[in-house]
Write a protein that holds these residues in place. Sequence first.
Motif, PDB file in Angstrom:
ATOM      1  N   VAL A   1      43.771   8.947  19.475  1.00 13.70           N
ATOM      2  CA  VAL A   1      43.087   8.266  20.574  1.00 13.70           C
ATOM      3  C   VAL A   1      41.729   8.936  20.776  1.00 13.70           C
ATOM      4  CG1 VAL A   1      43.205   7.627  23.014  1.00 13.70           C
ATOM      5  CG2 VAL A   1      45.304   7.739  21.643  1.00 13.70           C
ATOM      6  N   HIS A   2      40.670   8.147  20.824  1.00 16.75           N
ATOM      7  CA  HIS A   2      39.320   8.697  20.944  1.00 16.75           C
ATOM      8  C   HIS A   2      38.710   8.342  22.293  1.00 16.75           C
ATOM      9  CE1 HIS A   2      34.925   8.869  19.464  1.00 16.75           C
ATOM     10  NE2 HIS A   2      35.335  10.082  19.732  1.00 16.75           N
ATOM     11  N   LEU A   3      38.101   9.351  22.934  1.00 16.63           N
ATOM     12  CA  LEU A   3      37.321   9.163  24.154  1.00 16.63           C
ATOM     13  C   LEU A   3      35.878   9.488  23.825  1.00 16.63           C
ATOM     14  CD1 LEU A   3      39.522  11.047  26.759  1.00 16.63           C
ATOM     15  CD2 LEU A   3      39.254   8.599  26.534  1.00 16.63           C
TER      16      LEU A   3
ATOM     17  N   LEU B   1      56.050  10.557  24.573  1.00 15.89           N
ATOM     18  CA  LEU B   1      55.178  10.554  23.398  1.00 15.89           C
ATOM     19  C   LEU B   1      55.257  11.883  22.664  1.00 15.89           C
ATOM     20  CD1 LEU B   1      51.995   8.891  24.933  1.00 15.89           C
ATOM     21  CD2 LEU B   1      53.595   7.844  23.319  1.00 15.89           C
ATOM     22  N   LYS B   2      55.043  11.844  21.364  1.00  9.09           N
ATOM     23  CA  LYS B   2      54.976  13.047  20.531  1.00  9.09           C
ATOM     24  C   LYS B   2      53.828  12.875  19.532  1.00  9.09           C
ATOM     25  CE  LYS B   2      58.502  15.335  22.088  1.00  9.09           C
ATOM     26  NZ  LYS B   2      58.146  16.124  23.225  1.00  9.09           N
ATOM     27  N   GLY B   3      53.075  13.939  19.363  1.00  9.20           N
ATOM     28  CA  GLY B   3      52.069  13.957  18.302  1.00  9.20           C
ATOM     29  C   GLY B   3      50.855  13.086  18.522  1.00  9.20           C
ATOM     30  N   VAL B   4      50.552  12.712  19.749  1.00  5.55           N
ATOM     31  CA  VAL B   4      49.328  11.955  20.015  1.00  5.55           C
ATOM     32  C   VAL B   4      48.164  12.934  19.956  1.00  5.55           C
ATOM     33  CG1 VAL B   4      48.028  10.661  21.769  1.00  5.55           C
ATOM     34  CG2 VAL B   4      50.453  10.192  21.404  1.00  5.55           C
ATOM     35  N   ARG B   5      47.108  12.571  19.264  1.00  5.61           N
ATOM     36  CA  ARG B   5      45.909  13.409  19.198  1.00  5.61           C
ATOM     37  C   ARG B   5      44.828  12.730  20.022  1.00  5.61           C
ATOM     38  NH1 ARG B   5      45.886  17.644  15.883  1.00  5.61           N
ATOM     39  NH2 ARG B   5      47.679  17.825  14.519  1.00  5.61           N
ATOM     40  N   LEU B   6      44.362  13.411  21.045  1.00  2.77           N
ATOM     41  CA  LEU B   6      43.330  12.883  21.926  1.00  2.77           C
ATOM     42  C   LEU B   6      42.012  13.553  21.562  1.00  2.77           C
ATOM     43  CD1 LEU B   6      42.848  10.995  24.351  1.00  2.77           C
ATOM     44  CD2 LEU B   6      43.240  12.963  25.826  1.00  2.77           C
ATOM     45  N   ILE B   7      41.139  12.796  20.936  1.00  2.92           N
ATOM     46  CA  ILE B   7      39.846  13.297  20.481  1.00  2.92           C
ATOM     47  C   ILE B   7      38.854  13.052  21.606  1.00  2.92           C
ATOM     48  CG2 ILE B   7      38.046  13.091  18.723  1.00  2.92           C
ATOM     49  CD1 ILE B   7      40.396  11.612  17.059  1.00  2.92           C
TER      50      ILE B   7
ATOM     51  N   VAL C   1      43.285   4.128  18.695  1.00  2.00           N
ATOM     52  CA  VAL C   1      42.916   3.549  19.991  1.00  2.00           C
ATOM     53  C   VAL C   1      41.677   4.265  20.512  1.00  2.00           C
ATOM     54  CG1 VAL C   1      43.675   3.091  22.366  1.00  2.00           C
ATOM     55  CG2 VAL C   1      45.348   3.066  20.498  1.00  2.00           C
ATOM     56  N   VAL C   2      40.724   3.516  21.021  1.00  2.09           N
ATOM     57  CA  VAL C   2      39.580   4.090  21.721  1.00  2.09           C
ATOM     58  C   VAL C   2      39.686   3.658  23.176  1.00  2.09           C
ATOM     59  CG1 VAL C   2      37.965   2.200  21.220  1.00  2.09           C
ATOM     60  CG2 VAL C   2      37.086   4.467  21.686  1.00  2.09           C
ATOM     61  N   MET C   3      39.387   4.583  24.089  1.00  7.19           N
ATOM     62  CA  MET C   3      39.412   4.265  25.517  1.00  7.19           C
ATOM     63  C   MET C   3      38.006   4.468  26.076  1.00  7.19           C
ATOM     64  SD  MET C   3      43.137   5.528  26.914  1.00  7.19           S
ATOM     65  CE  MET C   3      42.858   7.271  26.864  1.00  7.19           C
ATOM     66  N   VAL C   4      37.473   3.427  26.701  1.00 11.64           N
ATOM     67  CA  VAL C   4      36.105   3.460  27.230  1.00 11.64           C
ATOM     68  C   VAL C   4      36.055   2.842  28.617  1.00 11.64           C
ATOM     69  CG1 VAL C   4      34.996   3.326  24.954  1.00 11.64           C
ATOM     70  CG2 VAL C   4      35.550   1.222  26.169  1.00 11.64           C
ATOM     71  N   LYS C   5      34.945   3.117  29.307  1.00 17.77           N
ATOM     72  CA  LYS C   5      34.633   2.430  30.560  1.00 17.77           C
ATOM     73  C   LYS C   5      33.596   1.364  30.254  1.00 17.77           C
ATOM     74  CE  LYS C   5      34.990   5.653  34.425  1.00 17.77           C
ATOM     75  NZ  LYS C   5      34.203   6.332  35.457  1.00 17.77           N
TER      76      LYS C   5
ATOM     77  N   ILE D   1      49.645   2.767  23.213  1.00 21.12           N
ATOM     78  CA  ILE D   1      49.538   4.039  22.497  1.00 21.12           C
ATOM     79  C   ILE D   1      50.935   4.510  22.132  1.00 21.12           C
ATOM     80  CG2 ILE D   1      48.814   6.448  22.670  1.00 21.12           C
ATOM     81  CD1 ILE D   1      46.609   5.408  24.640  1.00 21.12           C
ATOM     82  N   LYS D   2      51.116   4.800  20.859  1.00 19.53           N
ATOM     83  CA  LYS D   2      52.424   5.202  20.329  1.00 19.53           C
ATOM     84  C   LYS D   2      52.380   6.654  19.842  1.00 19.53           C
ATOM     85  CE  LYS D   2      53.838   0.946  20.713  1.00 19.53           C
ATOM     86  NZ  LYS D   2      54.063   0.576  22.069  1.00 19.53           N
TER      87      LYS D   2
END
Length: 172
Positions: free
Chosen positions: A27-29, A49-55, A124-128, A21-22
């Motif tokens: 980034v989507h959850l 990090l700067k400006g990461v959007r975590l959805i 990026v998507v993060m999943v289990k 992740i840059k």
Amino acid sequence: MNWQKEYKRKLVSADEAVKIIKSGDRVHLPTIYHPQVLVNALARRKDELKGVRLIVGPSDLDFSWYEPGIEDSILIQNEQVPLPQQRMLAEEKRADHIYYRLHGSYFKVQQERRGEVREAEVDVVMVKVSPPDKNGYCSFGLNPWQKKTACKLAKKTIALVDDSLHRLYLRD
């Protein structure tokens, strides 16, 4: 190469995994069964990090982003109806709320206007996922909630393998 060797090659720590992740990434959850270990690893990178959007969908888990100051590095974008802690972040202007009439419309924009609408793209998507079965297939658990679509549309996927996640079997 067989799937077992490929699987072992890809196993890394949460801290190592989130290095893909840059700054500026989206980034989507997906909803339900969030990979808390990965999100906490991402939060530990707040100083680099700067400006990461975590959805993120509705979540009452503590992902280490409730502390003031993280929004300078990682801005939370709540989708759907946020829960009380998420609503508090939005009221304090430390998070945004993205409202899509239907959760699926988010993916519809990604599919139909790919490359046209930056706000709809996911880096990026993060999943289990469950551990692989004898054929190398993992499951998203009892609530897949469009996780397969999210993984297909994202440029990269980080999956947390969780031994306690129930495997969902579909019948033809």
